[in-house]
Enzyme design. Structure first.
Site, PDB file in Angstrom:
ATOM      1  N   ASP A 226       0.914  -1.006  -0.005  1.00 19.90           N
ATOM      2  CA  ASP A 226      -0.065  -0.033  -0.011  1.00 19.90           C
ATOM      3  C   ASP A 226       0.842   1.187  -0.250  1.00 19.90           C
ATOM      4  OD1 ASP A 226      -1.991   1.639   0.210  1.00 19.90           O
ATOM      5  OD2 ASP A 226      -3.301   0.591   1.453  1.00 19.90           O
ATOM      6  N   TRP A 227       0.363   2.325  -0.218  1.00 18.66           N
ATOM      7  CA  TRP A 227       1.115   3.488  -0.392  1.00 18.66           C
ATOM      8  C   TRP A 227       2.098   3.988   0.799  1.00 18.66           C
ATOM      9  CZ3 TRP A 227      -0.333   1.501  -4.451  1.00 18.66           C
ATOM     10  CH2 TRP A 227      -0.067   2.140  -5.492  1.00 18.66           C
TER      11      TRP A 227
END
Length: 821
Positions: A226-227
């Site tokens: 995920d970011w």
């Protein structure tokens, strides 16, 4: 490009080039290798639209589809596949090759801020919907990214908290949709969760990433973070994380090269991950079409129609005393009341947001359908905002290449409204990391009186009205829960304003040292008791009162959990007052999760419409007026009160950990086992017609291990209208060596029936439908003995049952046991 060509390309790459593929180059793209003609890959947020590579606010317009909980409420996998196909087309219009969706975490609690973005509390329903979604997306040559792997069932401390989940609950509940996505849908990408699982970050959990995902399930796609969820170099690489996002690299790049040279990471691991990235590039056709595509806002009529149909089909009729569907020929005046009546609540907040082509409000939808044949009265009654309503005025912008608004300013492009997020340079030559801005507009109030101004920012901000400092979010800025916990809570100020007079409004802003750069301005004149009274008077003067209440993307949003299970503000009071004034009161709920309904006995009808996308008002009007059947069924149990939720007492956790103490007994499993009556059970939904079940038959009464059981029954539409029924099949193990839920959903089918029509429904059960996970043997086990098949229209409304026996124990290995139940 076949595997042999990928190997040839991989062997031609240097170590540096292979490593460059394993981290993003920008926020939304991977790194190209120009020497070998390897293009960049572009990804886009979903899951209810394709935003493209722009900001979460504004940007190129896109189609807004129903959110995930609404799609799951359709229980219609064919429809979900069509939505997936349309979303792939939307992704292509934004030049994206991979859609960051679907989200398949389970509805463990009613308070998770991201429930709207997930499908269900039940792993089987989630699995079937996600498989349909992924197959639709990938059939168009766009990659799907199933997320967030795994244990992201709340937003509380999501970047660091450890989800502590026992092995049986992990295998039987939380891993199931991911397993189906890999084994059945063959998803091309998986995204790791932010949280830890049992003490180890998901992005560094070798057992989760390599042992289970890649080896047991045979996943051959790209596993991305995920970011900003990558926390290490060697640890994440050795665990099996292929791609760090976003770029530029923080833990990969030069650090990863040094780790390989120091012997901390094997070169074979680099090659395997690089091969996976190349495979994804090949699957999405980027080698054939390497040139970047300019983002386009294509408003397709067929997508409009699909969104409208899906939004209506996901609407759940919770109560009806005969007032619905509305008959316009018998009505003279309808009251439209509530904060959502003339506001289109089409989606939740966070990374799922898109800049919709348009938004249809319920008022507009009903007005278009009725065409003036019925008078529509309107009152807001009360507010339901968390942040003050956005100042929707165009702003001029001036930027400074420092954080102090000093020196010569650089004019920037005008802003459509008073909320902006900056991902790229705000004006030519202005550094996006270290700038300040002065934003200006004029505001003319419609009414005299005290107005409230609100200011939220990731970075420092202050607001002036006619040169007077009114809101100071600069000298006393404090971190809050906005902008993914990068922004402040809302700072406010009040000022007496005169109607019709124009006021100069100026916002000054400076970027933070790191992180998101954003500012938002809100303004409102507060609603008081007189607005509640006006709503009640209007209701008393009308044939029917429709009350549109619920939440919005400020309450149902990423990074923040809901504080309770009640409607916010004075909405419950509004419904009660209107219902007292008019017995024909129908409530239309728009929320992303269950809420308490203290006025339920006072109203004639309740519709749960969720967030149905840009056609919201049209879809709601279709159901209210009977142009569409309310064929939605609940994918999550509605408890009577928060304390009845299975996770209560184990949620949201503390001291860095959240214990999934309810184990297997989550959702309807909890209500069944504890004998707690829900407000509305899992799978519940009324119709405008009636159905009868009969002639339940099993293919055998004695099933051999490894065999399949066919369940057949007849369903009849016994009413006067065409309709759709969702036939739900549950299985109960009468006696097991380990604790098991009272029953579990293992099959369903949505069937359309004309009045008086009978159809035969056939469902098939495999061994996984009978099995539990034996953590001692690390295997799926279905024990010899008697099982019961229960068929009905919800987890509590069961119409037929039959029994059969499994002749001998069946044991399925982790690698071979199919994901389908």
């Amino acid at each position: 490009m076949n595997e042999q060509r990928i190997d040839t390309l991989l062997n031609a790459m240097t170590l540096e080039e292979q490593v460059s593929l394993l981290a993003g180059a920008t926020f939304w793209t991977t790194a190209p290798v120009e020497r070998l003609g390897i293009p960049a890959l572009k990804v886009s947020d979903g899951p209810n639209g394709a935003r493209g590579g722009g900001s979460l606010v504004g940007g190129v317009k896109a189609a807004s589809f129903p959110v995930a909980i609404s799609l799951a409420s359709t229980w219609n996998t064919e429809l979900v596949t069509q939505v997936g196909q349309a979303l792939a087309q939307e992704a292509r219009s934004k030049g994206a090759h991979v859609l960051l969706a679907p989200t398949v975490n389970l509805h463990r609690s009613t308070q998770n801020g991201r429930n709207f973005e997930c499908y269900s509390e039940d792993p089987f329903l989630s699995a079937r919907v996600c498989v349909a979604y992924i197959q639709g997306v990938q059939s168009q040559g766009v990659g799907a990214t199933v997320k967030h792997y795994v244990g992201n069932e709340s937003e509380f401390e999501r970047m660091s908290i450890s989800s502590d989940i026992d092995e049986r609950a992990l295998r039987e509940l939380y891993l199931v949709p991911f397993e189906a996505a890999v084994k059945e849908a063959r998803t091309w990408a998986v995204m790791c969760a932010y949280n830890k699982l049992n003490g180890t970050f998901a992005s560094e959990n070798r057992r989760l990433l390599t042992d289970i995902l890649k080896r047991e399930w045979g996943f051959d796609g790209v596993l991305m973070s995920d970011w900003f969820a990558t926390h290490s170099t060697a640890e994440s690489m050795n665990a099996g994380l292929d791609l760090e996002m976003p770029g530029p690299a923080k833990f990969r790049g030069q650090k990863l090269l040094e780790a390989v040279r120091a012997g901390q990471v094997r070169a074979e691991a680099i090659q395997d991950s690089a091969r996976r990235v190349l495979r994804l590039l090949s699957r999405v056709g980027v080698f054939e079409h390497p040139a970047p595509v300019e983002e386009q806002a294509i408003d397709r009529p067929e997508h409009r129609a699909l969104i409208r149909r899906a939004g209506a089909e996901g609407t759940v009729l919770l109560k009806n005393n005969g007032v619905l569907p509305l008959d316009p020929t018998r009505l003279k005046k309808i009251a439209l009341i509530g904060p959502n009546a003339r506001t289109a609540q089409i989606m939740g907040g966070g990374s799922a947001q898109v800049n919709a082509h348009y938004r249809v409000t319920p008022y507009e939808g009903l007005q278009a359908r009725l065409g003036g044949s019925v008078v529509l009265g309107y009152e807001t009654g009360c507010a339901n905002h968390k942040l003050l309503p956005l100042l929707e005025k165009p702003l001029t912008a001036e930027y400074f290449n420092n954080r102090g608004l000093s020196g010569k300013g650089v004019p920037g492009a005008g802003l459509a409204q008073a909320e902006v997020m900056w991902f790229d340079e705000p004006a030519p030559g202005v550094n996006v990391d270290t700038f300040s801005a002065r934003l200006s507009t004029r505001f003319t109030p419609d009414e005299d009186g005290v107005h409230h101004f609100g200011l939220v920012s990731a970075g420092l901000s202050r607001l002036f009205v006619d040169g007077r400092l009114l809101v100071d979010n600069w000298s006393a800025w404090k971190q809050g829960d906005t902008y993914f916990n990068n922004g402040s809570d809302e700072a406010t100020g009040t000022l007496e304003l005169q109607a019709g007079r124009a006021y100069d409004v100026t916002i000054e802003y400076a970027t933070p040292a790191e992180g998101i750069r954003a500012v938002r301005v809100g303004v409102t004149r507060p609603l008081g008791d007189e607005h509640l009274e006006r709503a009640a008077r209007l209701a008393a003067d009308c044939d029917v009162a429709l009350v549109f209440v619920g939440h919005n993307g400020e309450w149902d949003t990423e990074a923040v959990d809901r504080p309770h299970m009640d409607l916010v503000g004075r909405q419950n009071e509004l419904v009660s007052r209107v219902a007292s004034a008019n017995p024909n009161t129908v409530v239309v709920l728009q929320t992303g999760a269950p809420v308490t309904l203290p006025w339920l006995d006072k109203v004639a009808g309740v519709l749960q419409a969720w967030y149905p996308g840009q056609e919201a008002g049209n879809a709601i009007a279709d159901v209210l007026l009977g142009a569409a059947e309310p064929s939605g069924r609940l994918p999550q149990t509605f408890p009577v009160r928060l304390e009845d939720n299975a996770a209560h007492g184990h949620y949201p956790g503390g001291n860095g950990r959240v214990r999934y103490g309810e184990g297997l007994f989550m959702g309807y499993r909890h209500h069944d086992t504890k004998n707690i009556a829900p407000l509305f059970p899992f799978g519940f939904g009324l119709s405008y017609t009636t159905f009868a079940y009969g002639n339940l038959r099993l293919s055998t009464e004695s099933l051999a291990p490894g065999g399949t059981l066919t369940v057949t029954l007849e369903v009849t539409n016994t009413g006067a209208r065409a309709g759709q029924e969702v036939v739900q099949l549950y299985v109960r193990d009468e006696k097991a060596s380990l604790p098991r839920p009272e029953k579990e959903l293992k099959g369903f089918l949505k069937v359309a029936l004309e009045p008086g029509e009978t159809k035969t429904v056939t469902l098939t059960l495999g061994m996984r439908a009978l099995a539990y996970f034996d953590d001692a043997r690390a295997a799926w086990v279905a024990e010899a003995g008697r099982f019961e098949v229960l068929v009905g229209s919800s987890s509590r409304d069961l119409h037929a049952r039959a029994t059969f026996s499994l002749q001998r124990d069946w044991v399925g290995s982790l690698e071979t046991a199919q994901a389908a139940f």
